[in-house]
Design a protein around this motif. Structure first.
Motif, short mmCIF file in Angstrom:
data_model
loop_
_atom_site.label_atom_id
_atom_site.label_comp_id
_atom_site.label_asym_id
_atom_site.label_seq_id
_atom_site.Cartn_x
_atom_site.Cartn_y
_atom_site.Cartn_z
N LEU A 21 0.82 -1.21 0.00
CA LEU A 21 0.00 0.00 0.00
C LEU A 21 0.85 1.26 0.00
N ALA A 22 1.96 1.24 0.74
CA ALA A 22 2.85 2.40 0.75
C ALA A 22 3.47 2.62 -0.62
N TRP A 23 3.87 1.54 -1.26
CA TRP A 23 4.45 1.66 -2.60
C TRP A 23 3.41 2.17 -3.59
N ALA A 24 2.17 1.67 -3.52
CA ALA A 24 1.12 2.12 -4.44
C ALA A 24 0.77 3.58 -4.20
N ALA A 25 0.69 4.00 -2.92
CA ALA A 25 0.37 5.39 -2.61
C ALA A 25 1.49 6.32 -3.06
N SER A 26 2.74 5.90 -2.88
CA SER A 26 3.85 6.75 -3.30
C SER A 26 3.93 6.84 -4.82
N ALA A 27 3.58 5.75 -5.50
CA ALA A 27 3.59 5.79 -6.97
C ALA A 27 2.47 6.70 -7.49
N GLU A 58 8.52 9.52 -2.78
CA GLU A 58 9.38 8.43 -2.35
C GLU A 58 8.82 7.78 -1.08
N VAL A 59 8.98 6.46 -0.94
CA VAL A 59 8.51 5.77 0.25
C VAL A 59 9.57 5.91 1.34
N GLN A 60 9.14 6.30 2.52
CA GLN A 60 10.04 6.37 3.68
C GLN A 60 9.96 5.03 4.41
N TRP A 61 10.84 4.10 4.01
CA TRP A 61 10.74 2.72 4.48
C TRP A 61 11.00 2.60 5.98
N VAL A 62 11.89 3.40 6.53
CA VAL A 62 12.19 3.31 7.96
C VAL A 62 10.96 3.73 8.77
N GLU A 63 10.35 4.84 8.36
CA GLU A 63 9.15 5.30 9.05
C GLU A 63 8.01 4.29 8.88
N LEU A 64 7.93 3.67 7.72
CA LEU A 64 6.91 2.65 7.50
C LEU A 64 7.12 1.46 8.44
N ALA A 65 8.37 1.02 8.58
CA ALA A 65 8.67 -0.11 9.48
C ALA A 65 8.32 0.25 10.92
N PHE A 66 8.68 1.46 11.36
CA PHE A 66 8.33 1.87 12.72
C PHE A 66 6.82 1.99 12.89
N GLY A 67 6.13 2.47 11.87
CA GLY A 67 4.67 2.58 11.95
C GLY A 67 4.00 1.22 12.06
N VAL A 68 4.47 0.24 11.29
CA VAL A 68 3.91 -1.11 11.38
C VAL A 68 4.20 -1.71 12.75
N ALA A 69 5.44 -1.55 13.22
CA ALA A 69 5.79 -2.09 14.54
C ALA A 69 4.96 -1.44 15.63
N TRP A 70 4.79 -0.12 15.56
CA TRP A 70 4.00 0.59 16.56
C TRP A 70 2.54 0.14 16.50
N GLY A 71 2.02 -0.05 15.31
CA GLY A 71 0.64 -0.52 15.19
C GLY A 71 0.44 -1.91 15.77
N VAL A 72 1.39 -2.80 15.56
CA VAL A 72 1.29 -4.15 16.12
C VAL A 72 1.37 -4.10 17.64
N VAL A 73 2.35 -3.36 18.17
CA VAL A 73 2.50 -3.27 19.62
C VAL A 73 1.26 -2.64 20.25
N TRP A 74 0.76 -1.57 19.66
CA TRP A 74 -0.41 -0.87 20.21
C TRP A 74 -1.63 -1.78 20.19
N SER A 75 -1.84 -2.53 19.11
CA SER A 75 -3.01 -3.39 19.04
C SER A 75 -2.92 -4.54 20.03
N VAL A 76 -1.74 -5.08 20.25
CA VAL A 76 -1.59 -6.15 21.23
C VAL A 76 -1.82 -5.61 22.64
N VAL A 77 -1.21 -4.48 22.97
CA VAL A 77 -1.36 -3.90 24.31
C VAL A 77 -2.82 -3.54 24.57
N MET A 78 -3.46 -2.88 23.62
CA MET A 78 -4.85 -2.49 23.82
C MET A 78 -5.77 -3.71 23.85
N GLY A 79 -5.47 -4.71 23.05
CA GLY A 79 -6.28 -5.93 23.07
C GLY A 79 -6.21 -6.62 24.41
N VAL A 80 -5.02 -6.72 24.97
CA VAL A 80 -4.87 -7.34 26.28
C VAL A 80 -5.51 -6.48 27.35
#
Length: 137
Positions: free
Chosen positions: A89-95, A100-122
């Motif tokens: 989705l990031a590649w399609a949106a940037s195209a 340009e895709v900011q891959w580092v920020e994308l990786a941190f965003g995915v990691a933050w989303g996973v951590v947040w969803s697990v913490v909030m789910g628990v």
């Protein structure tokens, strides 16, 4: 003994291997296209345990290598799918925006989303369980 449909293709492994990429693809195929194959895998792991329910059955299931590897591989598969979908989705949106895709920020965003969803789910399940127990206790 339950009957399962016959599928052609790769043979059913005795134990899924978390270090084998083909087994992740096999698990993905089972979940979306052949759920009875997943049931057959669990039945072959322990036919007596297959029909049991409850916490005791779950703990006994985790002692089996076939079930333990399945419980290990499922969250890893979900994380892999979400990371690939986010990257696509990031590649399609940037195209589409000619940026340009900011891959580092994308990786941190995915990691933050996973951590947040697990913490909030628990947290929400614990709070909801306590509230339900107090209300109906």
């Amino acid at each position: 003994m339950p009957t399962f449909p016959a599928y052609h293709g790769l043979p059913l492994p005795e134990v899924l291997n978390p270090f084998n990429p083909r087994h992740y693809l096999m698990l993905l195929d089972w979940v979306f296209f052949k759920p009875s194959r997943l049931k057959q895998y669990l039945y072959r792991a322990d036919p007596e345990l297959y029909f049991q329910t409850g916490l005791r059955a779950f703990v006994a299931c985790l002692r089996l290598p076939a079930c333990r590897n399945l419980w290990l591989m499922t969250p890893l598969l979900a994380l892999l799918i979400s990371a690939l979908a986010s990257a696509l989705l990031a590649w399609a949106a940037s195209a589409a925006q000619a940026t340009e895709v900011q891959w580092v920020e994308l990786a941190f965003g995915v990691a933050w989303g996973v951590v947040w969803s697990v913490v909030m789910g628990v947290a929400l399940s614990v709070v909801g369980g306590m509230a339900w127990g107090v209300a109906w206790g």
